[in-house]
Design an enzyme around this catalytic site. Structure first.
Site, PDB file in Angstrom:
ATOM      1  N   ALA A  25       0.829  -1.207   0.000  1.00  0.00           N
ATOM      2  CA  ALA A  25       0.000   0.000   0.000  1.00  0.00           C
ATOM      3  C   ALA A  25       0.864   1.258   0.000  1.00  0.00           C
ATOM      4  CB  ALA A  25      -0.932  -0.004   1.209  1.00  0.00           C
TER       5      ALA A  25
ATOM      6  N   GLU B  41     -10.304 -11.626 -13.477  1.00  0.00           N
ATOM      7  CA  GLU B  41      -9.442 -12.698 -12.995  1.00  0.00           C
ATOM      8  C   GLU B  41      -8.924 -12.332 -11.610  1.00  0.00           C
ATOM      9  OE1 GLU B  41      -6.333 -13.212 -15.872  1.00  0.00           O
ATOM     10  OE2 GLU B  41      -7.712 -13.136 -17.570  1.00  0.00           O
TER      11      GLU B  41
ATOM     12  N   LYS C  12      -6.415 -11.693  -8.788  1.00  0.00           N
ATOM     13  CA  LYS C  12      -5.005 -11.270  -8.841  1.00  0.00           C
ATOM     14  C   LYS C  12      -4.220 -12.077  -7.808  1.00  0.00           C
ATOM     15  CE  LYS C  12      -2.133  -7.124  -8.949  1.00  0.00           C
ATOM     16  NZ  LYS C  12      -1.140  -7.537  -7.922  1.00  0.00           N
TER      17      LYS C  12
END
Length: 662
Positions: free
Chosen positions: A35, A113, A115
């Site tokens: 992050a 999809e 990750k």
């Protein structure tokens, strides 16, 4: 024109991001969280977007990753292996969709999809056979790690259909279950544990010795073809081709007709991420039509036709203020981190587990460190390790106490064991679990004294140790909520019946470390009375078949504690039988002199029943396989004991074979 301060900030950001990339990709030693990295990169992107003159050719915004390590030969990709721009909320997903539709000049459909949180790699196949493979590296050149990739069973060595040449891309990852086993093994070996499955997978792929890679038990999901054959028109078709060729493709991939479907999918999997046996940190959203992908192209480091929706971060940095010890219900001394409060995944975290003393030492965690803390699902947060670059020299090393912080009794830390334990069976911190175990079916079998009742009796201070169970009466039980007269009489009758169970059951119920039902039966058979067990020397204990030094040390330590001896005296005074009730078979029995080991689950016999049948005919049942073992009786899910028996050439029986001997 950018100001001097803005230019200086851009230079600072580039430097920080380059260092983070180097530590993450080359050293496998990240110093900041994902992050924090994303925040730095986004700030630099915004600065360069507002001030294009600040964009330099070597800016991290113009690159995909880090340069490949010089430890490996270079691996050149058939076409650039790009990274993805990120979206962090619904608005950013809708902005991505708006850009795509504007550039495409029409509505588009997507493929969503999961990750996978691992390491991106590419593998080349020529004439259907695995030729070579490598890491993403900087997107153009990675590291060739072909021998290591050959050890991953979900990467096929040969395709199921002939193809002249194909470059397949995907993610190498480590399942959560394998990650936990790997860290347990490393703890036992005194090695630092891995921070997360991603680091373990990345380090595993980049080992110089493929045998070490194989030990990681890595897995692989395929998700793209570098240059799909002409007959493949969509990403969905490319994924189907990969399945046909023999690759594992994630089963949760879903088509999305529009951005609303995409957002629904992203929210669903952010909530369900802990249902999986592998880590995911977001969702990859791709335009399904390959011709549209080609037309949209890429800008700098990112394809315009794809984005990654990132889940809320579940790791953060904070200060380790103190380390405090709590005592678990089985006597384990558990070190816990006291942290400066920090937000992780929307939850304020103030405490985290540190596992055990070996974990603290092997990871060099000190009081006062800035540490990386992770939180997965409902699992208690844990300290991953210190950020060494922020250490000041004022941090303090931690040592485990020699006495239990709750009751003051001696602490046992056997050599080679990770956990320290309080040795006092009457330690208040352990009483609930010990009562539950003592009353369980394999021990004293006291019907009605289960988990809830054990909690109630201990919380009301009616039971402070195991002997207090036999001091219960109708008056005391009357104070337990929702206990009527009938329930009270039934429980008291079950307690009275348990007094005659005999020494083996008592030894099992005492919860002595390493003393399970089989070991308790051996001690009861050979020593006959609890006084003999309590007075037996280390050598006398080891003289019994199947009693090794670990068991002998644990038994000796238990009976060396005055509080435990006092509790046993009270059990005796209450009328509990503390002698063996087993009778030797007349004439020696058909199995006299034979030693058996039981492993796995038998079709119709419990382990107790099988042991009783063997001992009734003069046989011995021990807990470990050795050259002295005559038979191993194996049922379903037989484990390492069966393997050892096969290695030693010991005769193996199933239940039918045992009955034939009897």
């Amino acid at each position: 024109m950018a100001s001097g301060a803005t230019e200086g900030r851009a230079q600072e950001l580039r430097s920080q991001i380059d260092e983070a990339n180097y530590r993450y990709y080359v050293l496998d030693d990240p110093a900041i969280t994902d992050a924090e990295f994303d925040a730095l990169l986004r700030e630099l992107i915004e600065l360069e977007r507002a001030h294009p003159e600040l964009r330099t050719p070597d800016s991290p915004t113009q690159r995909v990753g880090a340069p490949p390590s010089e430890r490996f030969a270079p691996y050149r990709h058939a076409k650039p292996m790009l990274s993805l721009a990120n979206a962090f909320d619904d608005d950013e997903l809708r902005a991505f969709d708006e850009r795509v539709r504007k550039l495409a000049g029409a509505s588009v459909s997507y493929v969503c999809e999961l990750k996978i949180d691992g390491l991106a790699i590419a593998v080349d196949y020529r004439d259907g056979a695995l030729e070579r493979g490598g890491t993403r590296g900087d997107g153009s050149v990675g590291e060739e790690v072909t021998p290591n990739l050959r050890t991953i069973h979900t990467i096929p060595l040969k395709l199921r259909e002939p193809v002249s040449f194909i470059e397949v891309r995907g993610e190498v990852y480590l399942r959560k279950s394998d990650f936990e086993k790997l860290n347990v093994k490393r703890e036992r070996e005194g090695l630092p544990v891995f921070a997360n499955p991603r680091n373990a997978a990345s380090g595993g792929v980049r080992q110089l010795d493929p045998k070490l890679t194989a030990q990681r038990r890595l897995s692989f999901f395929a998700y793209a073809i570098a240059e799909p054959p002409p007959e493949i028109a969509t990403q969905s078709q490319a994924l189907e081709l990969l399945r046909t060729l023999g690759f594992r493709v994630n089963e949760h991939i879903r088509a999305a007709a529009n951005i609303d479907d995409v957002i629904t999918y992203c929210r669903e999997w952010e909530a369900r991420r802990d249902d999986l046996d592998y880590e995911i940190d977001g969702v990859v959203v791709k335009v399904d039509d390959l011709a549209t992908q080609e037309r949209l192209g890429a800008v700098a480091r990112d394809p315009r036709w794809a984005t990654a929706f990132k889940f809320k971060p579940r790791e953060a940095r904070t200060k380790l203020v103190d380390i405090q010890i709590t005592v678990g219900r089985t006597g384990t001394l558990n070190p816990n981190a006291v942290l400066e409060p920090v937000q992780i995944g929307g939850v304020t975290v103030r405490n985290a587990t540190l596992h055990n003393a070996d974990y603290i030492e092997s990871n060099d965690i000190r009081i006062g460190d800035t540490v990386l803390v992770t939180r997965a699902g409902d699992v208690i947060p844990r300290v991953v390790g210190p950020i060494l670059s922020e250490r000041t020299g004022k941090e303090k090393r931690f040592t485990m106490p020699d006495a239990c912080p709750v009751c003051g009794s001696a602490v046992d830390h056997p050599e080679g064991e990770a956990m320290s334990r309080c040795t006092n069976a009457a330690c208040p911190a352990q009483v609930v679990e010990r009562v539950r175990h003592f009353a369980s079916r394999g021990a004293m079998d006291i019907e009605g004294l289960g988990d809830v009742m054990a909690e109630q009796l201990t919380s009301l201070r009616l039971v402070r140790d195991l002997a207090d169970i036999y001091a219960l009466d109708a008056s005391k039980l009357g104070s337990v909520p929702r206990m009527g007269e009938k329930s009270i009489m039934k429980l008291l009758a079950a307690i009275e019946d348990s007094k005659a169970r005999g020494l083996a059951r008592v030894l099992t119920g005492l919860g002595i470390r390493f003393v399970g039902e089989q070991t308790a039966a051996i001690l009861a058979r050979d020593l006959r009375t609890i006084d003999a067990v309590a007075e037996a020397s280390f050598d006398v204990l080891q003289a019994s078949e199947g009693i090794g030094p670990e068991v002998a040390s644990s038994v000796r330590l238990f009976f060396d504690q005055p509080a435990n001896l006092e509790m046993i005296d009270r059990l005796r005074a209450s009328g509990v039988v503390l002698e063996s009730t087993a009778q030797a078979p007349a004439g020696g029995g058909k199995l006299a002199g034979k030693t058996f080991v039981l492993t796995g689950t038998l079709p119709t016999l419990s382990r107790d029943e099988a042991s009783a049948l063997i001992e009734a005919q003069g046989g011995k049942v021990t807990g470990s396989v050795s050259k002295k073992t005559d038979y191993v009786v194996a049922g379903d899910a037989a484990g390492s004991k069966l393997t050892k028996a096969q290695d030693l050439g010991v005769a193996i029986l199933d239940e039918e074979g045992l009955r034939a001997l009897l």
